[in-house]
Design an enzyme around this catalytic site. Sequence first.
Site, short mmCIF file in Angstrom:
data_model
loop_
_atom_site.label_atom_id
_atom_site.label_comp_id
_atom_site.label_asym_id
_atom_site.label_seq_id
_atom_site.Cartn_x
_atom_site.Cartn_y
_atom_site.Cartn_z
N HIS A 72 0.90 -1.14 0.05
CA HIS A 72 0.11 0.19 -0.04
C HIS A 72 0.79 1.12 0.11
O HIS A 72 0.31 2.40 -0.65
CB HIS A 72 -1.05 0.02 1.48
CG HIS A 72 -2.08 -0.85 1.22
ND1 HIS A 72 -3.29 -0.37 1.12
CD2 HIS A 72 -2.36 -2.21 0.77
CE1 HIS A 72 -4.38 -1.34 1.01
NE2 HIS A 72 -3.56 -2.62 0.52
N ASP A 73 2.05 1.30 0.49
CA ASP A 73 3.08 2.36 0.37
C ASP A 73 3.55 2.31 -1.19
O ASP A 73 3.54 3.56 -1.46
CB ASP A 73 4.06 2.05 1.27
CG ASP A 73 4.93 3.39 1.51
OD1 ASP A 73 4.58 4.45 1.29
OD2 ASP A 73 6.19 3.12 1.45
N ASP A 80 8.09 5.32 -0.19
CA ASP A 80 8.62 6.48 0.22
C ASP A 80 8.06 6.83 1.73
O ASP A 80 8.38 7.67 2.24
CB ASP A 80 8.02 7.58 -0.72
CG ASP A 80 6.60 8.00 -0.85
OD1 ASP A 80 5.96 7.12 -0.10
OD2 ASP A 80 6.12 8.48 -1.68
N HIS A 200 -1.49 -13.28 -0.72
CA HIS A 200 -2.34 -13.74 -0.25
C HIS A 200 -2.25 -15.10 0.29
O HIS A 200 -3.40 -15.63 0.97
CB HIS A 200 -3.76 -13.64 -1.23
CG HIS A 200 -4.06 -12.33 -1.56
ND1 HIS A 200 -5.45 -12.07 -2.49
CD2 HIS A 200 -3.68 -11.00 -1.21
CE1 HIS A 200 -5.37 -10.81 -2.63
NE2 HIS A 200 -4.30 -10.25 -1.66
N THR A 201 -1.20 -15.68 0.12
CA THR A 201 -1.00 -17.10 1.10
C THR A 201 -0.77 -16.78 2.48
O THR A 201 -0.91 -17.60 3.07
CB THR A 201 0.13 -17.49 0.36
OG1 THR A 201 0.14 -19.00 0.72
CG2 THR A 201 1.56 -16.99 0.84
N ASP A 248 -5.79 -17.75 3.05
CA ASP A 248 -5.44 -19.27 2.90
C ASP A 248 -5.91 -20.06 4.04
O ASP A 248 -5.31 -20.02 4.92
CB ASP A 248 -4.03 -19.30 2.62
CG ASP A 248 -3.70 -20.92 2.46
OD1 ASP A 248 -4.38 -21.59 2.27
OD2 ASP A 248 -2.27 -20.99 2.21
N THR A 251 -3.18 -23.37 4.86
CA THR A 251 -1.70 -22.88 5.74
C THR A 251 -1.73 -21.32 5.89
O THR A 251 -0.89 -20.79 5.32
CB THR A 251 -0.39 -23.55 4.84
OG1 THR A 251 -0.60 -22.92 3.61
CG2 THR A 251 -0.63 -24.97 4.91
#
Length: 328
Positions: A72-73, A80, A200-201, A248, A251
């Site tokens: 998201h940065d 930055d 997304h794991t 997930d 796991t």
Amino acid sequence: MAEQSQLKNLTIILLLLCLSFQSLSFAAESHLTVDFYSKSCPKFLDIIRETITNKQISTPTTAAAALRLFFHDCFPNGCDASVLVSSTAFNTAERDSSINLSLPGDGFDVVIRAKTALELACPNTVSCSDIIAVAVRDLLVTVGGPYYEISLGRRDSRTSKSSLVSDLLPLPSMQISKLIDQFSSRGFSVQEMVALSGAHTIGFSHCKEFTNRVNPNNSTGYNPRFAVALKKACSNSKNDPTISVFNDVMTPNKFDNMYFQNIPKGLGLLESDHGLFSDPRTRPFVELYARDQSRFFNDFAGAMQKLSLHGVLTGRRGEIRRRCDAIN
């Protein structure tokens, strides 16, 4: 006339020399290297490693939180550390943009802890943007992910505005064509997009991000039994918006290729997850990574290195913040 001509030529030569020195100075300031802090802060990597290890042991969701924070940065306008800045009475910062309100606090916390330790060891030396880049890499390794080199020497931004990120981050419900366009506009290929989706794991998503699709009797791509379980898990989410589900379910705390194995089975949590398998442009890469974890790790590492260099500030274009949550 001859003297005037010589004077003019001398002036031009001096001007060119000044410009050359400025260019060389800027080039030196702009150069990222893996050993950037070897002399100015030789214990930089050790301090980061100790900080993230302690935090991950006490809070196992830290790796996923920091990874999401890093994306998201970096993705909207560059790596930055602008997402770390707190809002003031005069400015609404990136972290308070609606799309960033659900960023887990543990991601911010591990960066703040590392910055505090580094300021004690090497005051005003290490940027927050370098801290988060290395912290995320090391956190991923602690949960089984691949190691990759991080070039250092970033500076932190002097601005952070909510209005600059609102429409620049992928949404869980976004269609694949829109996702491809977003990643392409930042120089990422379809394959790199799919590899990065493998993040997304680990981690979790709040129920509000997918409950509109949870119906055991419709054709949203969910495994019917999985849909029933999701509906039950999120049954009280309207009263408690903090309820979440692991991305997930097999796991959840291990960085592996299970995310890609889950999607074809109808166990992908988000609409964008299902889209990766249903779209012919992305499905081959889902299938590739589902059967070859080494290939996924290699491509993910390469994409993360590329992401870590996106829109970085160096030299006089940025600053080294004394506190990561406030501009100097």
